[in-house]
Structure formats: structure tokens, C-alpha cells
Design a protein around this motif. Sequence first.
Motif, PDB file in Angstrom:
ATOM      1  N   ILE A 164       2.344   1.790  -4.946  1.00  0.00           N
ATOM      2  CA  ILE A 164       3.355   0.724  -4.842  1.00  0.00           C
ATOM      3  C   ILE A 164       4.441   1.128  -3.839  1.00  0.00           C
ATOM      4  N   MET A 165       4.692   0.236  -2.895  1.00  0.00           N
ATOM      5  CA  MET A 165       5.724   0.486  -1.880  1.00  0.00           C
ATOM      6  C   MET A 165       6.729  -0.663  -1.849  1.00  0.00           C
ATOM      7  N   LYS A 166       8.000  -0.264  -1.916  1.00  0.00           N
ATOM      8  CA  LYS A 166       9.081  -1.258  -1.878  1.00  0.00           C
ATOM      9  C   LYS A 166       8.999  -2.050  -0.570  1.00  0.00           C
ATOM     10  N   GLY A 167       9.093  -3.362  -0.684  1.00  0.00           N
ATOM     11  CA  GLY A 167       9.098  -4.212   0.511  1.00  0.00           C
ATOM     12  C   GLY A 167       7.711  -4.481   1.054  1.00  0.00           C
ATOM     13  N   ILE A 168       6.688  -3.878   0.463  1.00  0.00           N
ATOM     14  CA  ILE A 168       5.319  -4.096   0.972  1.00  0.00           C
ATOM     15  C   ILE A 168       4.423  -4.732  -0.100  1.00  0.00           C
ATOM     16  N   ASN A 169       4.373  -4.098  -1.268  1.00  0.00           N
ATOM     17  CA  ASN A 169       3.523  -4.701  -2.315  1.00  0.00           C
ATOM     18  C   ASN A 169       4.176  -4.661  -3.698  1.00  0.00           C
ATOM     19  N   ASP A 170       5.464  -4.320  -3.770  1.00  0.00           N
ATOM     20  CA  ASP A 170       6.101  -4.267  -5.096  1.00  0.00           C
ATOM     21  C   ASP A 170       6.147  -5.648  -5.752  1.00  0.00           C
ATOM     22  N   HIS A 171       6.153  -6.712  -4.941  1.00  0.00           N
ATOM     23  CA  HIS A 171       6.168  -8.066  -5.523  1.00  0.00           C
ATOM     24  C   HIS A 171       4.827  -8.389  -6.204  1.00  0.00           C
ATOM     25  N   GLU A 172       3.808  -7.562  -5.968  1.00  0.00           N
ATOM     26  CA  GLU A 172       2.492  -7.820  -6.569  1.00  0.00           C
ATOM     27  C   GLU A 172       2.295  -7.119  -7.923  1.00  0.00           C
ATOM     28  N   LEU A 173       3.316  -6.373  -8.378  1.00  0.00           N
ATOM     29  CA  LEU A 173       3.157  -5.656  -9.660  1.00  0.00           C
ATOM     30  C   LEU A 173       2.667  -6.592 -10.785  1.00  0.00           C
ATOM     31  N   PRO A 174       3.327  -7.749 -11.020  1.00  0.00           N
ATOM     32  CA  PRO A 174       2.847  -8.620 -12.109  1.00  0.00           C
ATOM     33  C   PRO A 174       1.440  -9.167 -11.836  1.00  0.00           C
ATOM     34  N   LEU A 190       0.833   4.080  -8.612  1.00  0.00           N
ATOM     35  CA  LEU A 190       1.229   5.394  -8.109  1.00  0.00           C
ATOM     36  C   LEU A 190       2.528   5.281  -7.312  1.00  0.00           C
ATOM     37  N   GLU A 191       3.417   6.208  -7.542  1.00  0.00           N
ATOM     38  CA  GLU A 191       4.553   6.335  -6.614  1.00  0.00           C
ATOM     39  C   GLU A 191       4.014   6.809  -5.276  1.00  0.00           C
ATOM     40  N   VAL A 192       4.553   6.228  -4.202  1.00  0.00           N
ATOM     41  CA  VAL A 192       4.144   6.711  -2.882  1.00  0.00           C
ATOM     42  C   VAL A 192       4.730   8.110  -2.701  1.00  0.00           C
ATOM     43  N   MET A 193       3.923   8.999  -2.115  1.00  0.00           N
ATOM     44  CA  MET A 193       4.354  10.397  -1.985  1.00  0.00           C
ATOM     45  C   MET A 193       4.884  10.683  -0.586  1.00  0.00           C
ATOM     46  N   ASN A 194       5.835  11.586  -0.562  1.00  0.00           N
ATOM     47  CA  ASN A 194       6.523  11.956   0.677  1.00  0.00           C
ATOM     48  C   ASN A 194       5.689  13.015   1.412  1.00  0.00           C
ATOM     49  N   ILE A 195       4.621  12.556   2.003  1.00  0.00           N
ATOM     50  CA  ILE A 195       3.660  13.484   2.614  1.00  0.00           C
ATOM     51  C   ILE A 195       3.069  12.799   3.852  1.00  0.00           C
ATOM     52  N   PHE A 202       9.467   7.260   3.977  1.00  0.00           N
ATOM     53  CA  PHE A 202       9.499   7.434   2.518  1.00  0.00           C
ATOM     54  C   PHE A 202      10.689   6.726   1.857  1.00  0.00           C
ATOM     55  N   HIS A 203      11.898   6.978   2.369  1.00  0.00           N
ATOM     56  CA  HIS A 203      13.090   6.444   1.678  1.00  0.00           C
ATOM     57  C   HIS A 203      13.153   4.920   1.755  1.00  0.00           C
ATOM     58  N   GLU A 204      12.558   4.370   2.794  1.00  0.00           N
ATOM     59  CA  GLU A 204      12.518   2.913   2.934  1.00  0.00           C
ATOM     60  C   GLU A 204      11.599   2.285   1.869  1.00  0.00           C
ATOM     61  N   HIS A 205      10.489   2.975   1.555  1.00  0.00           N
ATOM     62  CA  HIS A 205       9.467   2.325   0.727  1.00  0.00           C
ATOM     63  C   HIS A 205       9.274   2.899  -0.679  1.00  0.00           C
ATOM     64  N   PHE A 206       9.952   4.019  -0.985  1.00  0.00           N
ATOM     65  CA  PHE A 206       9.725   4.627  -2.297  1.00  0.00           C
ATOM     66  C   PHE A 206      10.260   3.740  -3.428  1.00  0.00           C
ATOM     67  N   LEU A 207       9.432   3.549  -4.445  1.00  0.00           N
ATOM     68  CA  LEU A 207       9.875   2.857  -5.666  1.00  0.00           C
ATOM     69  C   LEU A 207       9.460   3.740  -6.841  1.00  0.00           C
ATOM     70  N   SER A 208      10.405   4.106  -7.680  1.00  0.00           N
ATOM     71  CA  SER A 208      10.087   5.039  -8.773  1.00  0.00           C
ATOM     72  C   SER A 208       9.327   4.315  -9.888  1.00  0.00           C
ATOM     73  N   ILE A 244      -2.547  -0.428 -18.229  1.00  0.00           N
ATOM     74  CA  ILE A 244      -1.952   0.084 -16.994  1.00  0.00           C
ATOM     75  C   ILE A 244      -1.498   1.525 -17.184  1.00  0.00           C
ATOM     76  N   GLY A 245      -1.342   2.218 -16.052  1.00  0.00           N
ATOM     77  CA  GLY A 245      -0.842   3.587 -16.083  1.00  0.00           C
ATOM     78  C   GLY A 245       0.146   3.771 -14.949  1.00  0.00           C
ATOM     79  N   PHE A 246       0.965   4.791 -15.079  1.00  0.00           N
ATOM     80  CA  PHE A 246       1.949   5.088 -14.029  1.00  0.00           C
ATOM     81  C   PHE A 246       1.826   6.557 -13.651  1.00  0.00           C
ATOM     82  N   ILE A 247       1.776   6.830 -12.355  1.00  0.00           N
ATOM     83  CA  ILE A 247       1.698   8.217 -11.877  1.00  0.00           C
ATOM     84  C   ILE A 247       2.964   8.496 -11.070  1.00  0.00           C
ATOM     85  N   ALA A 248       3.834   9.331 -11.674  1.00  0.00           N
ATOM     86  CA  ALA A 248       5.166   9.552 -11.099  1.00  0.00           C
ATOM     87  C   ALA A 248       5.183  10.872 -10.328  1.00  0.00           C
ATOM     88  N   SER A 249       4.366  10.958  -9.277  1.00  0.00           N
ATOM     89  CA  SER A 249       4.219  12.233  -8.564  1.00  0.00           C
ATOM     90  C   SER A 249       5.526  12.718  -7.966  1.00  0.00           C
TER      91      SER A 249
END
Length: 317
Positions: A164-174, A190-195, A202-208, A244-249
Motif C-alpha cells: 500500500i502506497m499513499k497517493g497511489i493505491n491507499d484509496h483501494e484498501l476497502p 504490506l507497508e512499503v519498505m525503504n529499500i 519513501f516519505h512521499e508514499h509510506f503509509l503505516s 486480511i493481514g498487515f505486515i508492518a516491516s
Amino acid sequence: MSMLKRRLVDKYGRRMRKLRISLLDACNLRCLYCMPEHPVFMPQKDWASAADLTRITRNLVELGIEEVRLTGGEPLLRKDFMEIVTGLSALPIKKLGLTTNALLLVPHLPLLRHTRLQFLNISLDSLDRDNFFRITRRDEFSTVIDAILTAKALGFRVKINTVIMKGINDHELPDFVEWSAVHDIPVRFLEVMNIGVMKARFHEHFLSVSDMMTILGAEYRFSALNSLPDSTSRNFLVSNNAKIGFIASESNPFCTGCSRLRLTPKGQIRPCLFMEAGIDLKPLTPEEYLDVLPTIIAMKPIKRIFHQPQPMYQIGG
Ligand code: SAM
Ligand code: SF4
């Protein structure tokens, strides 16, 4: 537990029981959080062969590895993929899985049905064709959906991985939560990873995960499902029956419970996704494994490392 199996336990009591094998770095998608548009891949001659991979895994299974997952790059791009799966299927492992973008999955399914590889984690970051294209840079949405539904209908244990990325697909969560309920297929966010390529954005798109749960909590109620202590995801049954599951890497890394070793496409064993150090297992005898594995396991960090010079597709996500 045998003496041998105790060798895969570190000083914090973490027992290494999972092996993630990256078969190659190449891929047929170009997900914007994973690959540059024009990546340079390693030469095929550097890949460990199917025979090497089976032998290395057999030796590691003797030492306590119980679960194996194939990843990459895109594992189905290897021409010897079925040979690798056949070799691994003969080993006494509890679980053999594959992480794939599913572009080449359907033609493999009839043969895979007769192997022990039954656990398919399929990456799907959008339920909308245009957004899928924006994220993966390829127009393959229907191929992936078709593969997911075909695999499920054939009885494979299918899960979806959604970054999930803020501003890209976070609106698709539901939408994903509704889709999970309709198709009875678990979706893990999955949280997007800073890699790798993501470092710059990363800071633009990270959603916890906590923000994802707040967004979904406005519409749904969750009840927690039990998961194993070394599970990477926190799993829930949702009020609409979705799983559903959440991976908070990034926000809540699972290092303290990590039970995973990694094998690179070259046959090098590594202690952690975030470490470049490793040892080539190809030339070693089973006796020599007993010398090198304690060193590898001792290197395994107990806390998340935040620098990895190599991108995800080279190590195996
Ligand atoms: N190509 C296969 C696939 O996509 O399923 C296997 C390899 S891919 C590297 C494995 C997983 O890593 C995918 O679920 C992908 O979404 C995830 N991944 C890659 N880069 C990531 C990043 N920067 N943050 C979070 N997950 C990432
Ligand atoms: Fe390929 Fe998987 Fe990386 Fe997407 S996430 S570019 S499918 S390796």
C-alpha cells in the motif's frame, strides 16, 4: 530436538526454520517500488543450478529448515522452475511456497498440482486496470486476476500480497477488503519498505499499518486471528468475512521473532534481508555447513537494520 537442529538456534533463542530462496533477479514487471525501468540483471550463468539448489536445501533441511518459499525477481521466469520444484518436493519439508506476480502462472498450474508447492502468495497492488499499469508499468491486470482465480479454483492455497502506497493505491484498501470477502482469498497489506528505488520516494508514499487500520476501521470491525510467533503478519477476520493481514516491516519490524534464512540466486546463504554478507554454500560439504552456519546465524540482527545497499529484487522479497 536433535543436536543438529540446535545448531540453527541463535543466542536469542530464535530457531531458523524458514528458508527463502531467490531464484533470480530478473522480472517481467517493473513495479515502481521495486525496480528501475531499465534494470541490469545478473548473467544467467551465475544462477545456482536446480541440482545445486536441491542439494543445498536438502542439507539445510537436515539442520532444521521446515518451510521453503521461492521468490525473486520473478521465479517463474526460470526455464528450470519445474525441475527446481520437483527436486524440492522430494524433501521432507512441511511447507513449500511460491511468491509470484503470476504472469506465467496458469500454464504451470496443471503440473504444480502434482507437487508439494501448494502455497501461492500472489502480488497484486491494484484492482483497477489503469492503476495496475501505473504501478507495474505493464498492462497485465487481467492475466494476474485470471491466474489468481484459476489457482484458487484448482485448490491451491492462495494469498494476495498488496503493497500500500499513499497517493497511489491507499484509496483501494476497502476495495481489497470487499474483494477478499467475495473471493474468499486472504489479502495481506504490506507497508512499503525503504529499500532500493523506493528510498527516493519513501516519505512521499509510506503509509503505516496503524494508518491503514484507521482507514479501514471507519467501515469495518476486525477480530484478531491467531498467528505463529514467527509470523510476519497480524491477521484478522473482518466484519464482512474478509480475511486480511498487515505486515508492518517499517513501523513494527518482526526481527525479534524472525526464523528466516535467505539463499541468493548465486547460492549464498544470508542471515537477513538487510545484510549483504553471506557465504556461498555451493562448494561446501554437509560437514562444512556445521562450521559456517553458526557464523551466519550469529550475524542475524535482533533489531531492524535500516541500510541495505542492494535492491529487493536482487535479494528476494
Ligand atoms: N516477483 C514476485 C512478486 O512480486 O511476487 C516475487 C519477488 S517480489 C520482490 C516479492 C514481494 O516483495 C512482493 O510481494 C513485492 O510486492 C514485495 N516488495 C518489493 N519491493 C518492495 C518494497 N519496496 N516494499 C515492500 N514490499 C516490496
Ligand atoms: Fe517484479 Fe515482484 Fe519486483 Fe514487481 S515486486 S518488479 S513483480 S520482482
